[in-house]
Design a protein around this motif. Structure first.
Motif, mmCIF file in Angstrom:
data_model
loop_
_atom_site.group_PDB
_atom_site.id
_atom_site.type_symbol
_atom_site.label_atom_id
_atom_site.label_comp_id
_atom_site.label_asym_id
_atom_site.label_seq_id
_atom_site.Cartn_x
_atom_site.Cartn_y
_atom_site.Cartn_z
ATOM 1 N N VAL A 113 0.838 -1.207 0.000
ATOM 2 C CA VAL A 113 0.000 0.000 0.000
ATOM 3 C C VAL A 113 0.867 1.249 0.000
ATOM 4 O O VAL A 113 0.573 2.223 -0.725
ATOM 5 C CB VAL A 113 -0.944 -0.004 1.225
ATOM 6 N N LYS A 114 1.921 1.252 0.794
ATOM 7 C CA LYS A 114 2.826 2.411 0.874
ATOM 8 C C LYS A 114 3.399 2.749 -0.493
ATOM 9 O O LYS A 114 3.384 3.916 -0.918
ATOM 10 C CB LYS A 114 3.966 2.109 1.846
ATOM 11 N N THR A 115 3.902 1.759 -1.205
ATOM 12 C CA THR A 115 4.512 1.987 -2.517
ATOM 13 C C THR A 115 3.504 2.558 -3.498
ATOM 14 O O THR A 115 3.800 3.501 -4.236
ATOM 15 C CB THR A 115 5.091 0.670 -3.068
ATOM 16 N N ARG A 116 2.307 2.003 -3.504
ATOM 17 C CA ARG A 116 1.290 2.461 -4.452
ATOM 18 C C ARG A 116 0.807 3.872 -4.127
ATOM 19 O O ARG A 116 0.507 4.653 -5.034
ATOM 20 C CB ARG A 116 0.126 1.473 -4.462
ATOM 21 N N MET A 117 0.747 4.204 -2.849
ATOM 22 C CA MET A 117 0.343 5.562 -2.471
ATOM 23 C C MET A 117 1.432 6.572 -2.828
ATOM 24 O O MET A 117 1.147 7.693 -3.262
ATOM 25 C CB MET A 117 0.042 5.621 -0.973
ATOM 26 N N GLN A 118 2.702 6.194 -2.668
ATOM 27 C CA GLN A 118 3.801 7.121 -2.939
ATOM 28 C C GLN A 118 3.999 7.365 -4.425
ATOM 29 O O GLN A 118 4.502 8.423 -4.820
ATOM 30 C CB GLN A 118 5.090 6.574 -2.312
ATOM 31 N N SER A 119 3.614 6.430 -5.257
ATOM 32 C CA SER A 119 3.773 6.615 -6.705
ATOM 33 C C SER A 119 2.680 7.503 -7.297
ATOM 34 O O SER A 119 2.835 8.038 -8.392
ATOM 35 C CB SER A 119 3.757 5.261 -7.422
ATOM 36 N N ALA A 120 1.578 7.674 -6.576
ATOM 37 C CA ALA A 120 0.420 8.406 -7.098
ATOM 38 C C ALA A 120 0.684 9.906 -7.148
ATOM 39 O O ALA A 120 1.170 10.494 -6.185
ATOM 40 C CB ALA A 120 -0.804 8.118 -6.237
ATOM 41 N N HIS A 130 -2.658 3.811 -8.875
ATOM 42 C CA HIS A 130 -3.717 3.049 -8.199
ATOM 43 C C HIS A 130 -4.754 3.957 -7.549
ATOM 44 O O HIS A 130 -5.874 3.524 -7.293
ATOM 45 C CB HIS A 130 -3.093 2.125 -7.153
ATOM 46 N N ASN A 131 -4.351 5.188 -7.216
ATOM 47 C CA ASN A 131 -5.282 6.212 -6.727
ATOM 48 C C ASN A 131 -6.060 5.792 -5.479
ATOM 49 O O ASN A 131 -7.295 5.880 -5.438
ATOM 50 C CB ASN A 131 -6.269 6.611 -7.840
ATOM 51 N N TYR A 132 -5.348 5.343 -4.454
ATOM 52 C CA TYR A 132 -5.990 5.059 -3.179
ATOM 53 C C TYR A 132 -6.173 6.374 -2.414
ATOM 54 O O TYR A 132 -5.283 7.215 -2.395
ATOM 55 C CB TYR A 132 -5.143 4.108 -2.336
ATOM 56 N N THR A 133 -7.292 6.519 -1.751
ATOM 57 C CA THR A 133 -7.544 7.744 -0.993
ATOM 58 C C THR A 133 -6.946 7.686 0.413
ATOM 59 O O THR A 133 -6.754 8.717 1.049
ATOM 60 C CB THR A 133 -9.059 8.011 -0.883
ATOM 61 N N SER A 134 -6.673 6.484 0.894
ATOM 62 C CA SER A 134 -6.081 6.310 2.214
ATOM 63 C C SER A 134 -5.506 4.904 2.311
ATOM 64 O O SER A 134 -5.714 4.068 1.415
ATOM 65 C CB SER A 134 -7.124 6.506 3.314
ATOM 66 N N SER A 135 -4.812 4.632 3.405
ATOM 67 C CA SER A 135 -4.257 3.292 3.618
ATOM 68 C C SER A 135 -5.364 2.252 3.698
ATOM 69 O O SER A 135 -5.267 1.174 3.086
ATOM 70 C CB SER A 135 -3.435 3.258 4.914
#
Length: 289
Positions: A113-120, A130-135
């Motif tokens: 999750v961390k990696t996908r949030m940091q790439s956004a 991936h466009n996650y709004t939160s963990s």
């Protein structure tokens, strides 16, 4: 620095470098400035929550079990405890590697999750978005799309990364600390000196980064890739070895060292603070508990 490192590692993924290639991030300082200017402090701190959880799982496991694992290996191969003899590097490497891989396996969903949030990024996106709004949103979507298997996608790459890093970090620190105390003990740099711990950890941080960065690039890309059309595995890489091969064959060997400076600027201070505090906690425990 983790956000900067992640984006530098994903930039130009599986694309041959050409003079006309557009690169939104040119170096650590420029990437830091661009992210901060366009995404603010929140952009630079993306993935902080799952990053903390991952570090608790990883370091709690590898630091907590390193001494017991080392003791078991020393007694099994030498018949003596690890405290009664000089460090044996292969045994220290093995103990560190095993503990690192165990910690990485436990914390893998948080690293994902961390990696996908940091790439956004809405400004200068690199890699799949991936466009996650939160963990919690990320964990929920991953569970919905892939279940337990989805949560642990890329775990093999993370275990290779942590195994390589921990085996070098813990073993090198032990060796450096022993060497410094033997040769500089008469100047006050003994086993219990904060100065010894600082010097040993500072040297260790550089060697860890040298060994770990290729595995870090691979794990970042394995985690961030989108799912395949069939829903099983990734769309770009089937496993870490294929990721190594495709990355080097397309982008060249030195692509494995993308984000090296950002990695070291994060890992160097982290290594120093971690070992200095761990040594003080160990000393406190021996004295009062």
């Amino acid at each position: 620095m983790r956000v900067v490192k992640t984006r530098l590692q994903l930039q130009g993924e599986l694309a041959k470098s050409t003079p006309n290639m557009v690169k939104p991030y040119h170096n650590v300082a420029q990437a830091f400035w661009v992210i901060g200017k366009n995404e603010g402090l929140r952009g630079l701190q993306k993935g902080l929550g799952p990053g903390y959880m991952y570090q608790i799982m990883l370091n709690g496991t590898r630091l907590g079990f390193y001494e017991p694992a080392k003791g078991i290996l020393y007694r099994a191969f030498t018949g003596q405890s690890s405290d009664s003899q000089r460090p044996i590097i292969p045994l220290n490497v093995a103990a560190g590697g095993m503990c690192g891989m165990a910690g990485a396996a436990l914390g893998s969903p948080f690293f994902l999750v961390k990696t996908r949030m940091q790439s956004a990024s809405n400004f200068a996106a690199v890699g799949f978005q991936h466009n996650y709004t939160s963990s919690l949103d990320g964990l929920r979507k991953i569970w919905r799309d892939g279940g337990v298997r989805g949560l642990y996608r890329g775990m093999d790459a993370a275990m290779m990364r942590a195994g390589a890093g921990s085996s070098v970090q813990l073993a090198t620190y032990d060796h450096c600390k022993s060497y410094i105390s033997r040769n500089l003990g008469h100047r006050g740099y003994d086993d219990n000196s904060v100065g010894t711990h600082f010097l040993a950890s500072m040297i260790t941080g550089f060697f860890v980064c040298m060994v770990m960065n290729p595995f870090d690039v691979v794990s970042t890309r394995m985690y961030n890739q989108k799912s395949s059309a069939a829903g099983h595995g990734g769309a770009l890489y089937k496993n870490p070895l294929q990721c190594f091969y495709k990355t080097v064959s397309t982008e060249g060997f030195f692509s494995l060292y993308k984000g090296f400076l950002a990695h070291y600027l994060r890992l160097g201070p982290h290594t120093i603070l971690m070992f200095v505090f761990v040594e003080q906690i160990k000393a406190f425990g021996k004295k009062y508990i």
